[in-house]
Scaffold this active site. Sequence first.
Site, PDB file in Angstrom:
ATOM      1  N   SER A  42      26.399   3.787   3.632  1.00 37.49           N
ATOM      2  CA  SER A  42      27.802   4.180   3.533  1.00 37.49           C
ATOM      3  C   SER A  42      28.413   4.276   4.936  1.00 37.49           C
ATOM      4  O   SER A  42      28.307   3.324   5.701  1.00 37.49           O
ATOM      5  CB  SER A  42      27.898   5.491   2.762  1.00 37.49           C
ATOM      6  OG  SER A  42      29.204   5.719   2.337  1.00 37.49           O
ATOM      7  N   ASP A  76      27.735  -0.455  -7.283  1.00 39.01           N
ATOM      8  CA  ASP A  76      28.538   0.224  -6.254  1.00 39.01           C
ATOM      9  C   ASP A  76      29.928  -0.407  -6.227  1.00 39.01           C
ATOM     10  O   ASP A  76      30.084  -1.545  -5.795  1.00 39.01           O
ATOM     11  CB  ASP A  76      27.834   0.072  -4.889  1.00 39.01           C
ATOM     12  CG  ASP A  76      28.573   0.787  -3.759  1.00 39.01           C
ATOM     13  OD1 ASP A  76      29.690   1.290  -3.979  1.00 39.01           O
ATOM     14  OD2 ASP A  76      28.009   0.839  -2.650  1.00 39.01           O
ATOM     15  N   HIS A 107      27.396   3.835  -5.943  1.00 39.48           N
ATOM     16  CA  HIS A 107      27.288   3.947  -4.492  1.00 39.48           C
ATOM     17  C   HIS A 107      26.157   4.898  -4.081  1.00 39.48           C
ATOM     18  O   HIS A 107      25.473   4.665  -3.087  1.00 39.48           O
ATOM     19  CB  HIS A 107      28.619   4.436  -3.935  1.00 39.48           C
ATOM     20  CG  HIS A 107      28.633   4.590  -2.449  1.00 39.48           C
ATOM     21  ND1 HIS A 107      28.463   3.521  -1.599  1.00 39.48           N
ATOM     22  CD2 HIS A 107      28.769   5.687  -1.654  1.00 39.48           C
ATOM     23  CE1 HIS A 107      28.506   3.959  -0.347  1.00 39.48           C
ATOM     24  NE2 HIS A 107      28.687   5.254  -0.355  1.00 39.48           N
TER      25      HIS A 107
END
Lengths: 378, 197
Positions: A156, A322, A355
Site C-alpha cells: 500500500s 483489491d 486490499h
Amino acid sequence: MDAHAQSHDDLFGLDRHVRLAGPLPLDSGASLTPVDFAYETYGTLNSERSNAILICHALTGDQYVASQHPITGKPGWWERIIGSGKPLDPERHFIICINVLGSCLGSSGPSAVDPATGDKWGMRFPVITVADMVRAQAMLLDHLGVERLNAVIGGSMGGMQALSWPVLFPERVESAIVIASTARHSAQNIAFHEVGRQAIMADPRWQGGAYYDGEAPSAGLAVARMAAHITYLSEAGLTEKFGRRLQGREAKTFGFDADFQIESYLRHQGISFVERFDANSYLYITRAMDYFDLAENHGGTLAKAFGKCRDTRFCIISFDTDWLYPTEESRHIVHALNAAGAPASFVELSSPFGHDAFLLEAPEMNRVIDGFLKAGAL
Amino acid sequence: MNDQLRPDLAVIAGHIPDAARILDVGCGDGALLAALKDKPGMDLRGLEIDPANVATAVARGLSVVQGDADTDLGYYPDDSFDYAILSQTLQTTRRPDLVMSELLRIASHAFVSFPNFAHWRGRLSLAFGGRMPVTKLLPERWYDTPNIHHLTIDDFRTLVQERGWSVEGQWFLNKGRATTHTNANLFAEHAVFLLRS
C-alpha cells in the site's frame, strides 16, 4: 550526535528513538530541523553491511512490524512474513522499520512538539510527500551506517515508498518489493481520502488542528477510518463475512442502532482506531499519498522515472480483489519497468480479502517474496 | 542439466550463447530460464499468463512477469533482447503472425517451437478416424485444447517466407529425438526454428 559515539545497543533494537539535526529539505520548499525518528531493528547487520532490509509501513501502520504494539497490545502487524524460517528472517536479515514522517508514533509529525516553539505542531507542520518520507528514511539509514539496502519492501503506501526508493536513490537499492500499491493516486483514491479528511475537519473538536490540549476529534477520525476501511475489503469478502446478518438481535429495530453486523464491525474499526492514531497525522499522510505521482517529475512518463533503476530488481505483487489499487495499476508499473529495461517480476495473486490481503495469511505471497529475496542473496 | 529439459527447450538452450539477453514468452514455470541461469552474463526475463506458474518461476528467483503474449509484448522497447523465445506457445495465441512480428521487433533473433499438426499419426487419425486427433503429443480434445491455431511445418515456412524473415536454424524432433530435415512435415512431431527479421 555522531553515530559512532553511540553503542551498537543504542542504535539497534526495539523501540529506538533518535533526533537528527537535519535539515531535511521537503518537496514543499520548507525544511525540517531537527528530525525525530522512532524505529525498530531486528537481526544483525553483517560485517559487509549487505543484509539490510527496510520495511515501509502503510498509512496507519507503524514501526512495530514484528513486536507488540505499545497501545493496543497486539502482535506486530507483519509477523506473518517476519520471523525464524519466514521470508524476512532476523537470523539472516537486518530488518529496519521506521515510523514514517508525519505519523504519530514517535517520528516527526503534527502531534510532535515543534522544538522552535515548544508547542505541538498541529497544522503548522509542513505538508509532506512520499518522497519526503523516503528522504527522511535515507537520513536515518545514514545515521545507522546502512549505505545499501538488500531490499526495500512495503504494501500500500509502503509500496509507494518502496517504489520511490530506487527512483530517488538508485545506487542504494538492490531490490524493491512493491505489494498492493500504485505509482500514482487515482481520482477515486483521492476522493475517498477527501471524504475522510472532511469528516475529521467537520468534527467541532478538530479546531483547525489545535486540539492537543483538549478532546481529540475522535468522531470525525472514526468516520474517516470507517470509510477507508471499506476500501480495504472486497465486496465478496464483506458478503461472505457479514452478508445481511443482524448484530446480536433477532429482528430489525426500526431505528439507527447498528442493526447489521457490518455496521457494528465498522463502528468497532472506527472506535478502536482513534485510540492509536492522531487525526492530524491522518490528514497529513493522506495528503502525501494524494500528491503521489511518480511520473510527475519525469514529464508524465513513468518509464523515465525508472531510467536509472536498471541495477535494481523489482518484484510487483497485486491481489485480484483489491479495488483500491487494482492489478491494472501494478501492470502499469511493470510495463514502465520493462520499457526502462529494469529487471521486473510481477504476479497477481488470488485472495478474497481485497486490499488488506497483503496483511493477511497469503502463502503464495510468502513463497514469491522468499524466492525473490533468495535470488538476490548471492 | 539439459537432459531434464523438454526436448525442444534442450535444443534452444543448446544454441544460446553466453552473455545473451533473453525474453522467454510463455515461459511456464521457468524451466528453460532456470537451465540458462548458470551461464555467465545472462540477462533472463520471462512472460507467462498463468499466475501459479509465475509464482513458481519468481520463487525460483527468475524475473518473470505475468502477462499475455497477445497484448503485452507491445510494452517492450525495440531490440531490447538478443533472443526472444516462444516455445509451444505460438499455437495458443490469438494472432500468431502478430506475436512473431513482435518477437522480431523486440529481439534480433527468435526461437519458435511448435507441435507439427501434419505429423503422419495426426494425418491418419483425421483421414481414417474422421476425428480431430488426440495423441500423446496433442492430448487435449478439440473443445478443451488451448491450441487455437494448429499449424504444420509447411504452414510455418510459408508464413516466414511471406513476411520476409530469414531462417537461421531449424531442428526437428520425433519422440523427443532429433530427426532428419527430409519430409519433416510428415515425420517430425515438433519443430524448432531460429528466425531473424
